[in-house]
Scaffold this motif. Sequence first.
Motif, PDB file in Angstrom:
ATOM      1  N   GLN A  39     -29.460   8.811 -31.146  1.00 54.14           N
ATOM      2  CA  GLN A  39     -29.620   7.792 -30.113  1.00 54.14           C
ATOM      3  C   GLN A  39     -30.416   8.409 -28.976  1.00 54.14           C
ATOM      4  OE1 GLN A  39     -28.709   4.478 -30.074  1.00 54.14           O
ATOM      5  NE2 GLN A  39     -30.048   4.521 -28.283  1.00 54.14           N
ATOM      6  N   PHE A  40     -31.489   7.717 -28.594  1.00 51.04           N
ATOM      7  CA  PHE A  40     -32.370   8.246 -27.560  1.00 51.04           C
ATOM      8  C   PHE A  40     -32.265   7.423 -26.277  1.00 51.04           C
ATOM      9  CE2 PHE A  40     -34.334   9.682 -31.505  1.00 51.04           C
ATOM     10  CZ  PHE A  40     -34.588  11.016 -31.219  1.00 51.04           C
ATOM     11  N   PHE A  41     -32.557   8.111 -25.174  1.00 48.52           N
ATOM     12  CA  PHE A  41     -32.629   7.466 -23.860  1.00 48.52           C
ATOM     13  C   PHE A  41     -33.923   7.924 -23.211  1.00 48.52           C
ATOM     14  CE2 PHE A  41     -28.272   8.101 -25.074  1.00 48.52           C
ATOM     15  CZ  PHE A  41     -27.676   6.874 -24.834  1.00 48.52           C
ATOM     16  N   LYS A  97     -22.769   9.732 -22.597  1.00 55.28           N
ATOM     17  CA  LYS A  97     -22.424  10.957 -23.325  1.00 55.28           C
ATOM     18  C   LYS A  97     -23.659  11.637 -23.926  1.00 55.28           C
ATOM     19  CE  LYS A  97     -17.786   9.293 -24.384  1.00 55.28           C
ATOM     20  NZ  LYS A  97     -16.782   9.010 -25.430  1.00 55.28           N
ATOM     21  N   VAL A  98     -24.719  11.731 -23.111  1.00 55.94           N
ATOM     22  CA  VAL A  98     -25.915  12.456 -23.535  1.00 55.94           C
ATOM     23  C   VAL A  98     -25.570  13.918 -23.740  1.00 55.94           C
ATOM     24  CG1 VAL A  98     -28.152  13.313 -22.727  1.00 55.94           C
ATOM     25  CG2 VAL A  98     -27.587  10.882 -22.496  1.00 55.94           C
ATOM     26  N   ASN A  99     -25.951  14.501 -24.868  1.00 53.05           N
ATOM     27  CA  ASN A  99     -25.609  15.900 -25.152  1.00 53.05           C
ATOM     28  C   ASN A  99     -26.841  16.768 -25.441  1.00 53.05           C
ATOM     29  OD1 ASN A  99     -26.239  14.981 -27.729  1.00 53.05           O
ATOM     30  ND2 ASN A  99     -24.080  14.755 -28.319  1.00 53.05           N
ATOM     31  N   LEU A 100     -28.057  16.223 -25.241  1.00 55.07           N
ATOM     32  CA  LEU A 100     -29.270  17.021 -25.382  1.00 55.07           C
ATOM     33  C   LEU A 100     -30.363  16.381 -24.540  1.00 55.07           C
ATOM     34  CD1 LEU A 100     -30.724  19.406 -26.816  1.00 55.07           C
ATOM     35  CD2 LEU A 100     -31.399  17.788 -28.586  1.00 55.07           C
ATOM     36  N   ILE A 101     -31.141  17.229 -23.859  1.00 50.28           N
ATOM     37  CA  ILE A 101     -32.236  16.739 -23.015  1.00 50.28           C
ATOM     38  C   ILE A 101     -33.517  17.430 -23.449  1.00 50.28           C
ATOM     39  CG2 ILE A 101     -33.127  16.508 -20.664  1.00 50.28           C
ATOM     40  CD1 ILE A 101     -30.175  16.859 -19.723  1.00 50.28           C
ATOM     41  N   VAL A 102     -34.565  16.617 -23.716  1.00 47.41           N
ATOM     42  CA  VAL A 102     -35.898  17.148 -24.003  1.00 47.41           C
ATOM     43  C   VAL A 102     -36.790  16.725 -22.845  1.00 47.41           C
ATOM     44  CG1 VAL A 102     -37.836  17.198 -25.598  1.00 47.41           C
ATOM     45  CG2 VAL A 102     -35.510  16.953 -26.477  1.00 47.41           C
ATOM     46  N   LYS A 122     -27.147  13.119 -32.577  1.00 41.51           N
ATOM     47  CA  LYS A 122     -27.240  13.519 -31.176  1.00 41.51           C
ATOM     48  C   LYS A 122     -27.542  12.314 -30.286  1.00 41.51           C
ATOM     49  CE  LYS A 122     -26.862  18.108 -31.346  1.00 41.51           C
ATOM     50  NZ  LYS A 122     -25.872  18.876 -30.547  1.00 41.51           N
ATOM     51  N   ARG A 123     -27.197  12.476 -28.993  1.00 44.25           N
ATOM     52  CA  ARG A 123     -27.540  11.484 -27.969  1.00 44.25           C
ATOM     53  C   ARG A 123     -28.491  12.198 -27.014  1.00 44.25           C
ATOM     54  NH1 ARG A 123     -24.439   7.125 -28.451  1.00 44.25           N
ATOM     55  NH2 ARG A 123     -24.599   6.405 -26.272  1.00 44.25           N
TER      56      ARG A 123
END
Length: 975
Positions: free
Chosen positions: A322-324, A370-375, A461-462
Motif C-alpha cells: 500500500q502506497f501513500f 501505520k506507514v512502516n517504510l519511507i522512500v 508494506k505500507r
Amino acid sequence: VIPWCTRCQTPLSNNELAQPGAYQKAKDPSVFVKFPLYGSHPKKHGREYFLVWTTTPWTLPGNVAIAVNPKVAYTKFKVGDEFLWSLTPPPHPPGSPAPTVVEKVAGAKLAGLRYEPLYPTTKPVKAMYRILAGDFVSTEEGTGFVHISPAFGDDDFTLIRGENQKLSEKEKIPVLITVDDRGIMKSGFPGVGKFLKEADKDVLSDLLARGLLFKEEKIEHEYPFCWRCNTPLIYLARLTWFIEMSKLKQEMLKVNKTINWIPGHIREGRFGEWLKEGKDWSISRERYWGTPLPIWEGEKCEHRFVAGSFDELNKYRYHGNQFFLVRHGEGEHNVKRTLSCMPEGQHPPRLTKRGKEQAEAVAERLKQEKVNLIVSSPNRRARETAQIIAKATKAKVIVDSRIQEIGFGTFNGGTEARYKSFFATFIERFSKRPPGGEHWGDVRQRMVQTMVDIDRKFSGKRIAIVSHGDPLWLLEGAAKGVSDAGMAKVPYIEVGEWREFSLPNWPFSRSGEVDFHRPFVDEIFLRCSECGGRMRRVREVADVWFDSGAMPFAEWHYPFENKEMVDRHKHFPADYIVEGVDQTRGWFYSLLAISTLLKKGISYKNVISMGLVLDKHGQKMSKSKGNVVEPMALIGTHGADTLRWYFFTINDPADSKKFDEEDLKKAFRRIFLVIWNTYVFLETYQGERHQPIEALDEWIEARFSETATRVSKYLDRFSVGEAAREIELFVEDLSRWYVRRSRKNVSPKVLREILIGLSKLMAPFVPFFSEALYQSLVTSEKQKVKSVHLEDWKFLKTDAHDRRILTGMAEVRRLASLALAAREKAGIKVRQPLAMLKVKSQKLKVRNNGELIQLLKDEVNVKTVTYASKLATEVELDMVITPELYAEGMAREFSRAIQDLRKGGGYKVGDMVEVAIRTTPKLALALRSVEELVKKAVGAVRISIHETQIPEGRWSAQTETKVDGEPTWIGIKDA
C-alpha cells in the motif's frame, strides 16, 4: 500435430497453408520398407514382412504402429524366399519373376498382429508395434500399410490418441519425437546431428545394411513450404493450447445457414465443408511478438488461471504493497516561484515554517495509516519532509534518486514563468527537453519503473513515497493508463498534500505506459488460489487469427465498455464483409468462431468472397516467379479508384482475376475518361445559347432513374459487379447518345444534374473520383453538402412516362442501328444525306414523336422517315443520291476537313477564319451550291474556291487531303 517451420521456429496456421504458393513441387525419396512380422522365422516357413511405403524415411525411427484399411483385402506375395504383405503386387525389376499370390486376408483380420520395430525404444509398452485399423488409409497409392509416427502426422496422432483412450496411463503408446525444433535428428538414431532431410540418406543406408530396404526411388509431389523463408515444412507434435471448436460444430453449422454468402455455393461448399470437419483450434504460438495468452500457471502446483481483465490482475496479484504519495511541504523556492532540481548547489531550498507544519500534519495522518517504510527524493525539501514523517511513524527512510524533481536543465534556479515559456503547447512537454534537462515522458518512465521495482522488492508494506509535483502527478496518470492529452484532466497534487495510491499490477513498458506485450506482461505474477504460491504467465502468444476474429468486440472494448453496441445490435453483427476466398479458413472462420464462442450468433450478415488475383497468364503470383505486382506502384500510376473499378467489373467476385495492366488502362478510358470528357464538354458549352431537345432530356433523366434503381437493387443483394456494370452502361449511353445527339443543344442544367447524380451513384465504388466530380459540379452553397459521401442515397424512381420514353428511345436506336448497317452494306458514308427511310415499327407513336423521329433522321442522315407496315424488312433506305443530296454530303465532308484543320491550327470555338480550297471541278461545283452552309458550320467569313492552282498567301494551317476520293488542298488563316 501442427505444421512447423524448422527455420522460423514457428507453427503455421491453416489459413497460411491455404495461401497461393504454400504448396510447391518437391522431390523426395519414395521407398518401400520391410517390417518383420513378429515371430516369423526364415528356417521354418520363410520370413514374413509388412511392406510399407513412405516418402519421409526420417520419420521411421519414431514409428510406434502400422495402420491398415480394415475394409479392403490384403495379399501375401512370395518374392524369392520371402513373403511380403501388400495391397498391390510389390514392385519388381523388369525381367525378374513376378511375385506370386499366396493368400488373401481382410484388413480387419490383420489388425492386432505384432511386428518387430525398426528402431526399438528403450521403454516399450505392450500396445506398441501392432497393426491398427485406420479408415484414413488410402488404397490409391502405396501398399495399403501406413507406418504410424504420431509425432509427425495428424492422422497418426489421432489414431494413437484413440488407442490410448482405451488404455491405462502405464499402457499408453508414447509419442516418440526424434527431432528437435530445428529439425535436427536426436542422438540414438541414424543421421544424428543432421537436418532431417539430410538424415534420410543415413536412415536408408542403415535399413539397406540390415536387409530391410526393399526398393528406393524418387518421387515429385506437392509439398507444403513456409511462405516466409521457403523452407519445407514438417508436421510436428507440440504441446499447444486449443479451443475445442469440435464441441461447437453443430452450432456453427446452424449459424452459418443464416449468412448470405456471395457466391452462394461457398456456404455449404468450401466454408461449410471446413466447418463440418470440426477441427479444434490451435490457439497458441511459440513466438515472441503477438497477443500474449492471459494464462497463468502455478510454479509449485499445476493450477491454472485465465485472467479476464486488468481488474483481475490486481485482485490476484502476488506482490502487494500500500502506497501513500506525499508531496513535500512548502519550500523556499515555492514562495519565490523559482525552480530547484538536482544538483541543488550550496544553498538548496529548505522547508518554510508553513512547509514544516504541513509535513507534521501529514506525518500524523500517516502514523494513523501505520506507514512502516519511507522512500524519499534526494532533494533537501523532500528529505526534510521524510524525516518529519519518520520521526512520527518510526519508519525507515530510503533515499532513491529516481524519484527526484524533474530535471530543469539550464532553467534550474530560474523562474517558473521563463521555464514554461520554453514550451509552445501542453503536449510538447512530453517530448521536448530543455537543454540538459528532462521532458515529462522521461520523468514518467523513471517514476513508473521505480515504483515497479519497489513493489516487487517488498511485500505487505505500507510505503510513503515523498517526491515532487510533476513526478507524482505523472505517476498517477500512468497508473490510470491516461494518455498524454488526457493528463490535463488528472488532478495535480499540491505542496503538503498526500494521497493513497496502489500501483496497478499491470505490465508497464520502459517508457511508463501500459503495454500488454512481452516482455512486460511476463513480469506480472499472480497468487495461486490453490497453494498460495506464485503463478507465472505461460510463454505462448495467441494465434493472430484470434485477434482478427475478436475485432468486432475489441473495437468497442467489449464487455468493459459500450456493451449496448454489441448486445443491442447497434454495431453488431456487421452488415457485410469482403475478403479473398482463402479466408474461409482465416478471417471468415475466426470471426464466426469467436462470435459463436461468446454465444452471440453471427458476426456478419453478408459476406462477399473474392477470387484470387493471378497474373495475366493465369499463374499464381509469387515473388519467386517474379510475377508479383506492387499495388502501390499501380495506384501511383493509375489511381486507387481505377484499380477498384477494374476489380469490380472484370468478372464475378468469386472468379479468379487474371490481372493485366493493359486492362487497367482500358478500365480508366472506359469510365473515368468518358465522364471527364463529358464534364469538360459541359464546362465548355454551358455559357452558350441552347435549344435543348426535350425528348433527349427526358430520356437521359429516365435512363438515370432506371440505372439508379437497378444499382440500388443490385447493391441490396450485394451484387457489386452487376451494379458497377449498370453504371458503365449508363455512362456509355450518356456519352455516345445523349451528348453526341445533343451536341451544342445540350441542356446544361440537365447534364449538370445528371453528373451530380452520377457522382452520388459512384461514391460507394470510387470515393476519390466521385468526390472530385461532385465538388467540381456543386457550386451553390444552398445546394452543396460538404461531401458526396454525406449525401442521402435518394433517387427518383422510374414512372410510366419514363418507361414510355425509354421504350421509344430504345426503338429509335434499334432502327438507327439497322439503317446504318444497311448504309454500310451499300458503301454509303453516314455524312452523305439520303432522301427517305421507311420503317415498319409502330413503337415511335408516343409523345415527343416528332423529336424521336428527328433523332432517327439525324442519326441515319435522311430527309424523311415514313411508316410502311408492309415492308419485307424492318427498315428500307432510298439509296438514290440526287445532285442536291450529293452537294449537301460534300458540305459535310468539307466541313469535317476544315474543322480538323482548325483544331490542328490551334483555333478555338468562336475564332473566325478565312478558308481557301483547291479541288476538282466536280467538287467545286457542288461546294459552290452549299458554300453558305459550310461557312456557317466552320466559322468562316469567306471561302475562296479554286480549280487549278493553290492560291497565294500566308496560311496559318494548310493540308493536302482527299474529299470523296478527289485530291483537295485546304488552307485557313485569321479573318
